[in-house]
Design a protein around this motif. Structure first.
Motif, PDB file in Angstrom:
ATOM      1  N   LYS A 177      -8.583  11.252  -7.025  1.00  0.00           N
ATOM      2  CA  LYS A 177      -8.495   9.893  -6.501  1.00  0.00           C
ATOM      3  C   LYS A 177      -8.098   9.944  -5.026  1.00  0.00           C
ATOM      4  O   LYS A 177      -7.219  10.709  -4.654  1.00  0.00           O
ATOM      5  N   ARG A 225       0.842  -1.184   0.000  1.00  0.00           N
ATOM      6  CA  ARG A 225       0.000   0.000   0.000  1.00  0.00           C
ATOM      7  C   ARG A 225       0.885   1.245   0.000  1.00  0.00           C
ATOM      8  O   ARG A 225       0.663   2.191  -0.747  1.00  0.00           O
ATOM      9  N   ASP A 255      -6.550   7.474  -2.332  1.00  0.00           N
ATOM     10  CA  ASP A 255      -5.875   6.171  -2.259  1.00  0.00           C
ATOM     11  C   ASP A 255      -6.098   5.368  -3.544  1.00  0.00           C
ATOM     12  O   ASP A 255      -6.495   4.183  -3.504  1.00  0.00           O
ATOM     13  N   GLU A 256      -5.901   6.059  -4.700  1.00  0.00           N
ATOM     14  CA  GLU A 256      -5.960   5.418  -6.023  1.00  0.00           C
ATOM     15  C   GLU A 256      -7.369   5.052  -6.470  1.00  0.00           C
ATOM     16  O   GLU A 256      -7.542   4.380  -7.476  1.00  0.00           O
ATOM     17  N   GLU A 257      -8.387   5.467  -5.694  1.00  0.00           N
ATOM     18  CA  GLU A 257      -9.756   5.187  -6.162  1.00  0.00           C
ATOM     19  C   GLU A 257     -10.458   6.490  -6.446  1.00  0.00           C
ATOM     20  O   GLU A 257     -10.414   7.431  -5.655  1.00  0.00           O
ATOM     21  N   LYS A 258     -11.153   6.516  -7.598  1.00  0.00           N
ATOM     22  CA  LYS A 258     -11.846   7.746  -7.979  1.00  0.00           C
ATOM     23  C   LYS A 258     -12.910   8.113  -6.961  1.00  0.00           C
ATOM     24  O   LYS A 258     -13.586   7.245  -6.417  1.00  0.00           O
TER      25      LYS A 258
END
Lengths: 421, 421
Positions: free
Chosen positions: A385, A328, A387-390
């Motif tokens: 984003k 992570r 933590d890499e999520e849209k």
């Protein structure tokens, strides 16, 4: 042939003892003369008995962080070498408490309260030390049985002058601040604990030097072999400056989430890497030497720190969790090349405002974007984003523990964290 | 009418209280404020209860002499006023003993030894105080029941700084001489005795000021009314210079022969007469004032001293014995006009030489007579008297206690005494 085997045997034993000494003294600030340690190890070996490692605990202590773990890890390492931990819950000593200048004795806790406190505390401790090689005692076992005469006998073993050498006693006496006679008994009782459990060695922080050395002397006065003493340095928190403490917020709790532990370790200054290796891991001293050498030869401190973070996270949460935390970290921080000076958005969990709304307020107030509507537009178009999520709707955002990364557009990074975390 | 009777009653009671205070304070060196004494006496009167007068005794104390009696006589005077003596045998405190710098605790005496010592001691004490108005306790009654927690509680009542105000503690601490923590407990235990017996008043020599004042403070800490304190001056011995003590030989033992007591009192310097009246007799303060006046107006100090000697001898041996002692004194010393500077012949009771032989040796060695044969001749012709009786054969002489007078010829006087008497 025989003679040669005998010699080899002796050599092997001597080597093992030297190895034990190396492990014992790794990272230690101060200790009994090595010659005395060696002698005592040889004797114990001869009698085929493990050392009894004394650890006194105040049951009113708070949640355990890795600052506390320094002593516990050392005990664990000694347990791995075959020795036995003897934990003493200071229920009776707790009546006085380590003196702080209060003139009243503390209210005695009920037996139930003491045991509940102690159990909570022991649960945490057994994350570090080996339950199967541990004896647990309450010091009321022996202290409550002492009568006035026994107390007098104990008090006769120490002079007033010696007692007033203790820094805090000396300061208070010299500065005319109250120092009551009963406060002298905290070190004396604690010292007597060593007699009661026949301790071979006692560990503590350097701030315990006076009390633990007193144990050594009192054992001698009661006709016992004096215990060895090991004093561990006090560990700086993740700021690398102040002593680790919950109240300063610079601590790493041993029950925190893997990702949180990992990230917190990554925050320590580079000059703390070796100290943390020595004090917060069970890595063998030879291995620590190799790591020091790597750094000396120009290895990237960040890479070494990641090894350290993995090591510490694994100790408390297991290998799998440590791996995940590391992955992570790599994904979020390294691949995105989050700059070190990225702004941090602190989310107040007690605020009536939703987390997403607090983030938007922060970005506008800090002149990152002109208006809330501008940000909301970026969100709606998939330009942000977490933590890499849209995130397309800020109302769906809920920030959990640890550090999170908000990326807006191609190059604007923000760290997001709960307040007080 | 009623009102007037009430007033008279009150007046009478107030007068009685003032009389009690006068007797209480006769010869006292230091004491609680008179207003507090008066208040406490009034309260006790109202509740119709006597004062509990505490007296702590160390059972290892030696034979009692009139130096010790100063405190005991004061207690006797208070008993005569209706109050009760509460004697505390310090069997438990005896484990430590009043600190003297020894680092070891004393060996505990067996119960039997303690009781035997105490009984011997009490027998002497009851020559002075009234057995029927006396309660006797051993402080092990309460101290042996205290556990570590109780001891801590007691120790919390006093600061280290306060404790180090005690002269001998302060001297030892300042001069880097050993002072052990347990020594602090002698004053604390003794102070706790006051709590245990609910003392209204404690008496002691001025050398007990620290300990007795501590009792007052500790009672307050334990929620009791603090005891009154009376400190008696230390009595000079018959030399009028040094504190009376057996080892200095300047003492008057209360169990000595009437003639010895009488003669010893006669030896005190004139300037000690009033002090001895105040401290060693129960003569009412008003009467002492009259005696002072007599002296001021030119009375012969020797006559006053004879009254004093009679008074003190009577206290310990009764009127008849005192009369006889006085008569003997008059016969031997006054009628014969023994000069004050008469030589003293000391007889060594441990010598193999007979007493008479020692006397003859002395007379020759000191050039009083030319030869032993000359003295023997005088003896044989009835020219020598010992205490008014002719000695014709020196081998018949046996010197007992006290001062004896050897008269040789018409005008040569010698005092004869056993060594160490």
């Amino acid at each position: 042939m025989h003679e040669s085997v005998g010699k080899e045997e002796i050599m092997r034993e001597e080597q093992e003892i030297e190895n034990q000494i190396a492990i014992m003294l790794k990272g230690v600030a101060n200790h009994t003369e090595v010659s005395e340690i060696r002698e005592k190890l040889r004797e114990a070996k001869k009698e085929n008995r493990p050392f009894r490692i004394k650890l006194g605990l105040d049951p009113s202590a708070p949640d355990i962080h890795i600052g506390h773990s320094v002593v516990l890890r050392k005990i664990r390492q000694l347990q791995e070498l075959g020795h036995i931990a003897v934990i003493i819950i200071g229920d009776y000593t707790g009546m006085i408490g380590d003196p702080t200048g209060k003139s009243k004795t503390r209210k005695q806790l009920s037996r139930e309260d003491v045991e509940r406190n102690a159990n909570t505390y022991m649960e945490q401790i057994f994350k570090i030390i080996d339950r199967d090689r541990t004896e647990v005692h309450y010091n009321s076992e022996w202290l409550s049985k002492m009568n006035f005469g026994d107390v007098i006998e104990l008090a006769s073993k120490c002079t007033v002058a010696r007692m007033l050498e203790r820094d805090d006693f000396n300061n208070r006496y010299t500065n005319h601040l109250p120092l009551s006679v009963h406060e002298f008994f905290y070190p004396l009782m604690q010292a007597y604990d060593s007699v009661a459990v026949k301790a071979d060695i006692e560990l503590g922080g350097t701030d315990q030097t006076f009390n633990i050395t007193m144990g050594r002397n009192i054992q001698r006065d009661y006709g016992q072999q004096p215990q060895l003493t090991l004093f561990m340095p006090l560990l700086e928190g993740i700021d690398g400056v102040e002593k680790m403490s919950k109240s300063l917020g610079n601590y790493i709790g041993i029950s925190e989430e893997p990702a949180v532990i990992y990230e917190k370790v990554m925050k320590i200054p580079d000059n703390m890497i070796i100290k943390y290796y020595n004090l917060c891991t069970d890595v063998h001293p030879d291995e620590v030497d190799r790591i020091q050498k790597m750094l000396d030869e120009g290895a990237n401190p960040r890479d070494v720190k990641m090894m350290l973070a993995h090591e510490i996270t694994e100790l408390y949460t297991g290998k799998e969790n440590a791996d995940q935390a590391q992955q992570r970290f790599e994904t979020i921080f390294q691949q995105n090349k989050v700059p070190n000076d990225a702004l941090t958005i602190l989310i107040d969990p007690a605020s009536p405002l939703m987390h997403g709304e607090q983030m938007i307020d922060f970005l506008v107030n800090n002149k990152q974007y002109k208006s809330k509507s501008e940000i909301r537009r970026i969100f709606n178009h998939g330009g942000a984003k977490l933590d890499e999520e849209k995130v397309t709707d800020e109302r769906s955002i809920v920030i959990g523990e640890g550090v999170h990364i908000l990326k807006v557009g191609k190059k604007n990074f923000y760290k997001v964290q709960l307040q007080g975390n």
